[in-house]
Scaffold this active site. Structure first.
Site, short mmCIF file in Angstrom:
data_model
loop_
_atom_site.label_atom_id
_atom_site.label_comp_id
_atom_site.label_asym_id
_atom_site.label_seq_id
_atom_site.Cartn_x
_atom_site.Cartn_y
_atom_site.Cartn_z
CE LYS A 41 -4.34 -1.70 1.87
NZ LYS A 41 -5.15 -1.91 3.05
CE LYS A 69 -4.85 -8.19 -2.73
NZ LYS A 69 -5.04 -8.13 -1.33
CE LYS A 90 -13.46 -5.62 -0.53
NZ LYS A 90 -13.56 -5.33 0.89
P1 TYM Z 1 -10.84 -7.62 2.67
O1 TYM Z 1 -12.00 -6.76 3.00
O2 TYM Z 1 -9.79 -7.08 1.78
O3 TYM Z 1 -11.34 -8.97 2.00
C1 TYM Z 1 -12.35 -9.80 2.55
C2 TYM Z 1 -11.96 -11.26 2.35
O4 TYM Z 1 -11.76 -11.55 0.97
C3 TYM Z 1 -10.51 -12.20 0.77
N1 TYM Z 1 -9.97 -11.80 -0.54
C4 TYM Z 1 -9.63 -12.65 -1.52
N2 TYM Z 1 -9.67 -14.01 -1.59
C5 TYM Z 1 -9.26 -14.56 -2.76
N3 TYM Z 1 -8.83 -13.85 -3.84
C6 TYM Z 1 -8.78 -12.51 -3.81
N4 TYM Z 1 -8.36 -11.82 -4.87
C7 TYM Z 1 -9.19 -11.85 -2.61
N5 TYM Z 1 -9.25 -10.54 -2.24
C8 TYM Z 1 -9.73 -10.52 -0.98
C9 TYM Z 1 -9.64 -11.69 1.90
O5 TYM Z 1 -8.57 -12.58 2.16
C10 TYM Z 1 -10.63 -11.61 3.04
O6 TYM Z 1 -10.75 -12.87 3.68
N6 TYM Z 1 -7.91 -7.38 6.72
C11 TYM Z 1 -9.11 -7.99 6.18
C12 TYM Z 1 -10.34 -7.69 6.99
C13 TYM Z 1 -10.25 -8.09 8.45
C14 TYM Z 1 -10.30 -9.41 8.96
C15 TYM Z 1 -10.25 -9.25 10.38
C16 TYM Z 1 -10.36 -10.67 8.38
C17 TYM Z 1 -10.18 -7.22 9.51
N7 TYM Z 1 -10.19 -7.93 10.67
C18 TYM Z 1 -10.27 -10.38 11.22
C19 TYM Z 1 -10.39 -11.77 9.23
C20 TYM Z 1 -10.34 -11.62 10.61
C21 TYM Z 1 -9.35 -7.42 4.78
O7 TYM Z 1 -8.92 -6.36 4.45
O8 TYM Z 1 -10.18 -8.18 4.02
#
Ligand code: TYM
Length: 331
Positions: A116, A197, A200
């Site tokens: 980032k 990857k 969003k």
């Molecule tokens: P976030 O909001 O970016 O994404 C949500 C979930 O989607 C998964 N993901 C993917 N899986 C496969 N391929 C992709 N291209 C892809 N992009 C996103 C992410 O791995 C995630 O599971 N830091 C986390 C949010 C968070 C969280 C937590 C997760 C905050 N606290 C506690 C688990 C437990 C995040 O930014 O996810």
């Protein structure tokens, strides 16, 4: 008769819009599938979303919309706790406590932080300590299992280390949580740059499929997905990242193995293969659009209100235990 408590699941998502096929195949599909056998807690992590530039009104809208999309995908408020992070102040308090035992060097090595900031994101304390808040989310509820995509693996490792560090210093308070990552589609790649990857925040909308995209958009995106010039359909992430990504997507949406798909499509040509992938994705996602349309913002707000109240009740005794262990028990 004794009823054994179900193991607990916690996971989170940032309310930053554009929920895509990667989120769904990497994480949310498991969130839904695990609801019967686990005690499931799902959180919309709006405090995390504040670590990048954002518009307050937009954040408010996205909190509701993200909850609506999750409910459309099958997260069921009758079986899962669904709420937003900012409703439960204990997340931020525990993050502070865990922050007092997190080495700066460990945070500096987090690849998401490095990526980032390399992209020009402002490097402030919030972004730097993002993984500590994530660890607090998980540890607060004493979660055992965390369904996530591959990109969160490193944050999970740090969470486990922090739990161990805390337990060694203050006594056995936290169970050590484990990541639950799918075998295929743990890392769905961009349709335009298949070495990255699906994300969003990618400015190119063509790079992703949103879970609510209609059939025509899905077909168009998959047909125009970047591949390579050798016409054989085969799984080779290094040499053929675009085709390998489509194979993973098709395998995850149809339940068929990659070998089986390769046997069928190896020599059929990319056009035929891409059409088959597109139909598999269309079929998988179509019902969710319908359900999404049937949900009202008012219903979703009521679910979050109720979820937040329950999450606070659940968190309170856990947080008291942490406070006692670290010596801020109160009077
Ligand atoms: P976030 O909001 O970016 O994404 C949500 C979930 O989607 C998964 N993901 C993917 N899986 C496969 N391929 C992709 N291209 C892809 N992009 C996103 C992410 O791995 C995630 O599971 N830091 C986390 C949010 C968070 C969280 C937590 C997760 C905050 N606290 C506690 C688990 C437990 C995040 O930014 O996810």
């Amino acid at each position: 008769m004794t009823t054994e408590a179900k193991p607990r699941i916690f996971s989170g998502v940032q309310p930053t819009g554009n929920i895509h096929l990667g989120n769904y195949l990497g994480a949310f599909r498991n969130w839904v599938a695990l609801q019967d056998d686990y005690d499931t807690i799902y959180c919309i992590v709006d405090l995390h979303a504040m670590t990048v530039d954002y518009d307050p009104a937009e954040l408010e809208r996205e909190r509701i919309d993200t909850a609506k999309v999750l409910m459309a995908l099958g997260v069921d408020p009758e079986r899962s706790l669904l709420y937003t992070q900012s409703q439960v102040p204990a997340h931020a308090e525990l993050a502070w406590i865990l922050g007092t035992m997190t080495p700066m060097g460990v945070l500096g090595r987090m690849t998401q932080y490095k990526d980032k900031t390399a992209r020009g994101e402002r490097a402030d304390l919030g972004l730097f300590s993002y993984p500590v808040l994530m660890a607090a989310d998980i540890l607060l509820y004493r979660a055992n299992l965390v369904p996530i995509g591959d990109d969160q693996r490193q944050h999970m490792e740090m969470t486990r280390d922090l739990a161990e560090r805390f337990n060694n210093r203050f006594g056995e308070v936290f169970p050590i949580p484990e990541a639950y990552i799918p075998e295929t589609s743990a890392r769905v790649m961009s349709l335009t740059e298949p070495h990255n990857k699906m994300s969003k925040s990618d400015e190119q909308e063509r790079s992703r499929i949103a879970v609510l995209d209609d059939a025509d958009v899905i077909r168009k995106r998959i047909r125009s997905a970047v591949t390579d010039s050798d016409p054989e359909v085969r799984y080779d992430v290094e040499a053929k990242p675009g085709i390998s990504n489509l194979l993973e997507i098709m395998s995850a949406t149809t339940g068929r193995s990659i070998d089986d798909l390769v046997a069928e499509y190896a020599h059929s040509g990319y056009g035929v293969f891409k059409d088959a992938v597109a139909e598999a994705v269309v079929e998988e996602l179509a019902p969710y659009r319908e359900t999404y349309r049937s949900l009202s913002n008012g219903d979703v707000r009521a679910v979050l209100h109720d979820g937040g109240t329950k999450a606070n009740e659940l968190a309170a005794p856990y947080e008291r235990e942490v406070r006692k262990a670290v010596g801020i028990k109160g009077y």
